[in-house]
Design a protein around this motif. Sequence first.
Motif, PDB file in Angstrom:
ATOM      1  N   ALA A 172       0.832  -1.208   0.000  1.00 51.98           N
ATOM      2  CA  ALA A 172       0.000   0.000   0.000  1.00 51.98           C
ATOM      3  C   ALA A 172       0.867   1.259   0.000  1.00 51.98           C
ATOM      4  N   THR A 173       1.980   1.223   0.740  1.00 59.61           N
ATOM      5  CA  THR A 173       2.842   2.417   0.771  1.00 59.61           C
ATOM      6  C   THR A 173       3.434   2.682  -0.607  1.00 59.61           C
ATOM      7  N   GLU A 174       3.749   1.605  -1.335  1.00 65.75           N
ATOM      8  CA  GLU A 174       4.307   1.797  -2.681  1.00 65.75           C
ATOM      9  C   GLU A 174       3.261   2.396  -3.609  1.00 65.75           C
TER      10      GLU A 174
ATOM     11  N   ALA B  65       0.708   4.271  -2.696  1.00 64.93           N
ATOM     12  CA  ALA B  65       0.499   5.673  -2.301  1.00 64.93           C
ATOM     13  C   ALA B  65       1.667   6.536  -2.776  1.00 64.93           C
ATOM     14  N   ASP B  66       2.864   5.995  -2.665  1.00 65.55           N
ATOM     15  CA  ASP B  66       4.060   6.732  -3.099  1.00 65.55           C
ATOM     16  C   ASP B  66       4.025   6.961  -4.613  1.00 65.55           C
TER      17      ASP B  66
ATOM     18  N   ASP C 256       1.607   9.723  -5.293  1.00 66.90           N
ATOM     19  CA  ASP C 256       2.236  11.019  -4.969  1.00 66.90           C
ATOM     20  C   ASP C 256       3.227  11.424  -6.054  1.00 66.90           C
TER      21      ASP C 256
ATOM     22  N   ILE D  82       6.870   8.837   2.976  1.00 67.13           N
ATOM     23  CA  ILE D  82       6.368   7.472   2.775  1.00 67.13           C
ATOM     24  C   ILE D  82       7.216   6.713   1.783  1.00 67.13           C
ATOM     25  N   GLU D  83       8.464   7.116   1.605  1.00 69.93           N
ATOM     26  CA  GLU D  83       9.307   6.415   0.646  1.00 69.93           C
ATOM     27  C   GLU D  83       9.976   5.187   1.257  1.00 69.93           C
TER      28      GLU D  83
ATOM     29  N   PHE E  97      10.431   4.554   5.093  1.00 71.28           N
ATOM     30  CA  PHE E  97       9.179   4.300   5.805  1.00 71.28           C
ATOM     31  C   PHE E  97       8.733   2.856   5.576  1.00 71.28           C
ATOM     32  N   LYS E  98       8.819   2.443   4.329  1.00 73.74           N
ATOM     33  CA  LYS E  98       8.452   1.075   3.955  1.00 73.74           C
ATOM     34  C   LYS E  98       9.301   0.074   4.745  1.00 73.74           C
TER      35      LYS E  98
ATOM     36  N   ARG F 296      -3.043  10.731   7.324  1.00 74.59           N
ATOM     37  CA  ARG F 296      -2.686  10.078   6.073  1.00 74.59           C
ATOM     38  C   ARG F 296      -1.871   8.807   6.335  1.00 74.59           C
TER      39      ARG F 296
ATOM     40  N   LEU G 147      -2.593   4.752   5.571  1.00 71.42           N
ATOM     41  CA  LEU G 147      -1.669   3.826   4.897  1.00 71.42           C
ATOM     42  C   LEU G 147      -1.393   2.597   5.752  1.00 71.42           C
TER      43      LEU G 147
ATOM     44  N   ALA H 169      -4.246   0.387   5.422  1.00 74.37           N
ATOM     45  CA  ALA H 169      -4.235  -0.294   4.129  1.00 74.37           C
ATOM     46  C   ALA H 169      -3.197  -1.414   4.110  1.00 74.37           C
ATOM     47  N   GLU H 170      -2.092  -1.239   4.818  1.00 73.10           N
ATOM     48  CA  GLU H 170      -1.059  -2.277   4.905  1.00 73.10           C
ATOM     49  C   GLU H 170      -1.460  -3.386   5.872  1.00 73.10           C
TER      50      GLU H 170
END
Lengths: 228, 263
Positions: free
Chosen positions: A60-62, A64-65, A68, B125-126, B129-130, B155, B159, B162-163
Amino acid sequence: MEKLINQIIVKGTNEGLMMILPEGDWEEVRSAIVERINSQSAFFKGADAFIDVASRNMRATEVADLRDLLGSFEMRMKGLLSFSEITQKNARALGLDTSLPLKRGKRERKLVILSPNEDSAFLIQKNIRSGIRIEKDESIVIIGDVNPGAEIISGGSVFVWGKIKGKITAGANGNEQAIVGALSIEDSQISIGGIMRIFSKKIRNSNFTAPLILKIQDGDIVAENIKS
Amino acid sequence: MTGKTITITSGKGGVGKTTVTVNLAVGLGLRGKKVVCIDGDIGLRNMDVILGLENRIVYDIVDVVEGRCRLKQAMIRDKRLPDLFLVPASQTRDKNSVTPEDMIRLCDEIKTEYDYILIDSPAGIEQGFKNAIAPADQIIVVTNPEVSAVRDADRIIGLIEAEEKGPASLIINRMNSAMVNRGDMLTQDDVNELLAIDLIGLIPEDENVIVSTNKGTPIAFEGKTKAGRAFQNLAARVEGEAIPFNEIEEKMNFLDKVRKLFG
Ligand SMILES: Nc1ncnc2c1ncn2[C@@H]1O[C@H](COP(=O)(O)OP(=O)(O)O)[C@@H](O)[C@H]1O
Ligand SMILES: [Mg+2]
């Protein structure tokens, strides 16, 4: 081997650009996307984009990234297509489409029958948080709050069993019969059938147990039984 | 033994993630727990400075991942607490030298011998963060009582949901009771109302935090300071104790109290 940037396939579709991404290390593919867009920035600027990642599993972070990243080039990521169920689930959680929208003809036929009385709606049972955007042809029912920075767009009506603090667009295709319902509305921007109104103070139904209903009347958005 | 991995994150930079991570680690260490901190901010490391350990770094996390040293060689022992360790970030390598899979492998190894792993996440969130959230059993989101920080926290919480790493817990850092009482700052209730996740820490604004950072002695060692006590309470709550949230004194007169009761 061919350079990653040359393996990115870009096609035009009725709904916007389709970008098909190659396999390989995600960070490298991500850099290749940046390189590709930079090489033709005027072409990509302002485009709606559907991204096809084939069988890649994306977190999910990928997702969202990536959204962006495209946003930083003034592109709008509308959908993420993949065979991977994980990727599909994560895309949906962030409000992205996971298939191309219906073809024009079909879509228009669907529009005609869109009304507040339609018998199907898209149901979401969680708080819609900042950065999440949900866009559907059908009506949307949310059990939870719509927070500032979140956006809900529907061709039909939007009903929020919670507080609206974000941006709502109902009747997105010009349907003036659409309504917006909520338990309370504060600091938000609401459009119905192309007419927009900004709410800056908190309002709710004067009857505490009933929801607040917004609809178009004489070209304006009006609320019934307001208590502020 | 199977330890617990807790990741501290925020979305917005500068809200106090590193301060919270270090002081939670000290708080848990003072309770006799075996704790390893991992600095997840590759390229911008600063946990070692706050712990006063910067001149002891020989190896860092990238050396471990790339096999140049064993994990134990990169774990720096704290000067004060014998069971508190730091795995430093690399100052010079780029953030893509560590992957989420590396982090999971590393934490699985540490977990067999320690009670807690605390990971300090970078802002944004790059990749960093992952990496920081991949091995997490629990995620703590830090925010300030300020609109933009709360928006970014919201936000990040979305995320994390969602994860499927949720539900996250919340720390509100830098609460200034004078400003809250004047109505110049978001209150605890304002923040809770929007973010709607469990509150686990309430840390007052305290200039001793900055003094202690400069000394390399985390404030949690000083239980008599406002912030030090708040961090010790946080550690107790992380351990499952029900400690009331009394870190912020509300100066209310009788009438206000009555109003609040009936409000
Ligand atoms: N409760 C507090 N009271 C006063 N200063 C604080 C507090 N928490 C953090 N700070 C200060 O705020 C700054 C940023 O904190 P830091 O932990 O580095 O944030 P982040 O890791 O989120 O970027 C530091 O100078 C720190 O000393
Ligand atoms: Mg930091």
